[in-house]
Every structure is written in structure tokens, then in C-alpha cells.
Scaffold this active site. Sequence first.
Site, PDB file in Angstrom:
ATOM      1  CD1 TRP A   1      99.685  49.412  41.831  1.00 59.11           C
ATOM      2  CD2 TRP A   1     101.381  49.229  43.286  1.00 59.11           C
ATOM      3  NE1 TRP A   1     100.858  49.636  41.154  1.00 59.11           N
ATOM      4  CE2 TRP A   1     101.906  49.531  42.009  1.00 59.11           C
ATOM      5  CE3 TRP A   1     102.268  49.063  44.355  1.00 59.11           C
ATOM      6  CZ2 TRP A   1     103.278  49.679  41.779  1.00 59.11           C
ATOM      7  CZ3 TRP A   1     103.632  49.209  44.127  1.00 59.11           C
ATOM      8  CH2 TRP A   1     104.118  49.503  42.862  1.00 59.11           C
TER       9      TRP A   1
ATOM     10  CG  ASP B   1      97.493  53.418  46.680  1.00 60.14           C
ATOM     11  OD1 ASP B   1      97.833  54.533  46.233  1.00 60.14           O
ATOM     12  OD2 ASP B   1      98.144  52.367  46.481  1.00 60.14           O
TER      13      ASP B   1
ATOM     14  CE  LYS C   1     102.814  55.004  39.708  1.00 58.56           C
ATOM     15  NZ  LYS C   1     102.694  54.194  40.912  1.00 58.56           N
TER      16      LYS C   1
END
Length: 360
Positions: free
Chosen positions: A101, A169, A193
Site C-alpha cells: 500500500w 494511511d 475494513k
Amino acid sequence: MQRAINFGAGPSAIPLEVLKEAQEQFLDFNGSGLSIMEASHRSKLYEDVHNNAIALMCELYAIPEDYDVLFLQGGASLQFAMIPMNLTLGGKIQFVDTGVWSSKALKEVKIQGLNVEVVASSKESNYDRIPENIVFDDNADYAYITSNNTIFGTQYKNYPSTKAPLVVDASSDIFSYPVDWTKVDMMFAGAQKNAGPSGVTIVIIKKSLLERVSESVPTMLRYKIHAAENSLYNTPPTFGIYLLGLTLQWIKRQGGIKAIEANNEKKAKLLYDAIDNSNGFYVGHAQKDSRSLMNVSFNIKDKNAELEAKLIKLSVEKNMIGLKGHRSVGGLRASIYNAMTVEGVQALVDLMQSFANENR
Ligand SMILES: *Cc1c(COP(=O)(O)O)cnc(C)c1O
């Protein structure tokens, strides 16, 4: 009906109470004769849902007054591109590379031709740790980290300190522990999530950063516009924001973020103990001091793919889903976000122990 024990990495488990509440209110929200999905985003009915979600988030997450909460679309992945567009001052941007990511986010900065540097990386060891001694330049335009690495199962125990604005993030660990906002200038997360369904992206940003954006950035891509319009510049993802609000109410009923954190620690300990006490049958991917409380990635001894496949097959027979590891690590990954219960984790631990005994 038998609900599956869902260890999927995302979209992932939502608390059953939240789903039931949404089901009860689905056809007739608060006696309005409408589903909240059918309500105008300019109606009082919806605006209360919207504003209550923001207020509850600020309360539970202790977000200081000089930050704005935004609800955007395009997932965390659009943020990878929007962040440099909004925050660059034409100087240097600095990154820590902790896996897939952060690499994808870095790529979007490079596409924009900006000056970006990786100050630390754990690539050499297949991202099995958070790099030590991270040092950012105080005069960088901003510094960027991924607080939890969903695929490799690593997580920062503390965010690095820097005078440069820190962007985090937190897609896979938002609302899972209290945040020290003195260290963070912007946090973002796709909701799917740990905070609700897909389709909503949460951005928490210091107001002073909103002023950086240039007029050449398209309107919809400016945080400043969304902040000025309370995330109602255009139609927001109303149903997702409603479910996010219900999820925040559920967090409050659990006792708030600290209570959620304690429960997450308990769940993670059960799983990591099962790995550590298996006499080497199970091997965790992350180094111990970098272990994630959200995603537990592990292999079976010698990366035995045959046994790993057998265990995954057995787990499915026992009503557990989503345990197959990402291809970059192989093996298994148990995602144990806020909504996963201790009982769910215990069921997996029981299976792991009996499987190890039968197959070692
Ligand atoms: C899942 C994930 C993303 C991507 O989220 P999308 O909403 O699918 O764009 C980004 N960062 C992290 C850490 C993730 O876990």
C-alpha cells in the site's frame, strides 16, 4: 441461518448488532416512511445522520477542533493521488515504504512528477517489520506512513515524530486504538475494513493544510471544497455514512476506543500465542515487535503449501472464511478487525492447535 466467522481482509466483518439495526430501520427510518437510502442528501433526515456521524467520530476519537472530518469517495486509493495534489508546496515529500500500500501511494506521487524520497524501507526482508529509526526532514512538504500493513501484518506501535506534517494511511486500523493527534496532521481510511461498508473514505485533516491547494486542482479533488461544504458539495455515499454512524455508536456501546483496543489486544494475543506455542509448526511473518493487532499473517513450517491448503479447506468446513494469505506472503492471514469476536478467534485457535497435533 448460520453467520460465517469472517476473517476476510476487506470488505470485512461488520458487527452483527449494526447489521440488525440497519435491517430493522431499512424500510422505515425513524418513522419517516423512507429508507435512509431514499432520502435527499439535502433533507434534515439525512443531514442529522451525516452530522451525528461526524460529531460521534470527533467525540470517540478525540479529534481536536482544528481538524476537519470529510467523507469522500474513490477509496483509499484515490487518496494516494489526492494527497500530493493538495499538500505539495513544490518541495520534497518523504515516505516510509512498508509494503504494497505504501508503494502504491508512492507511485501516485511519482506520476505527478513531484520530488519524493523513501527515507526507510523493509523491502529487503519482504516487509516483515516496521523500519527502525525513521527520520524525516523537518522541512519536508509532508511525511507519509501506512500505520497498519494489511498484507504483511505489520503495524507501527508509535508513529514517528517529525515537524513535517505527518500523513497516515489508517485504512486497516482506524478506530482500533486511541490516536495521539499531536503527531498526526492527516489520517485517511477506506471504511470497509474497520469502520463500515465500502464506498466511504474517511479523511481527518488539520484545517491549516486545506489552504495549500492550488486553483489548478480540479474542484472535486480539493479537500478545501469538501471541508467548506461539510462533505455535501455533491451527493455523498449516504447509506455508507449511515452505516459508519451505526458502527461508531456500536464502538461507543463497547466502551469507546480504549475498550476496543483492549479487546483487540486480547484477540491478537490468543492468535500470536497459538503461533509461538506451536513448536515451530506455525511461523508468523512479522517480527515480534512489529506485529499487527489487525492482520495476522503466518505460514506453516517450511512454507508447506499442501498443509496450508489443507488447513484452509478445513477452516471453511468449520464455517470460517477469508483465511487464505495474500500471494506476496502465501500461507494464511487472519484479519481480526474490531468486529471480530474473541469467540471467533478462539475457534480458529482451537482448529490451529488440533491441526498442528495431527500433522506435525
Ligand atoms: C485496503 C487498503 C487500501 C486500499 O483501499 P481502497 O479503499 O480499496 O482503495 C489502502 N491502504 C491500506 C492500508 C489498505 O489496507
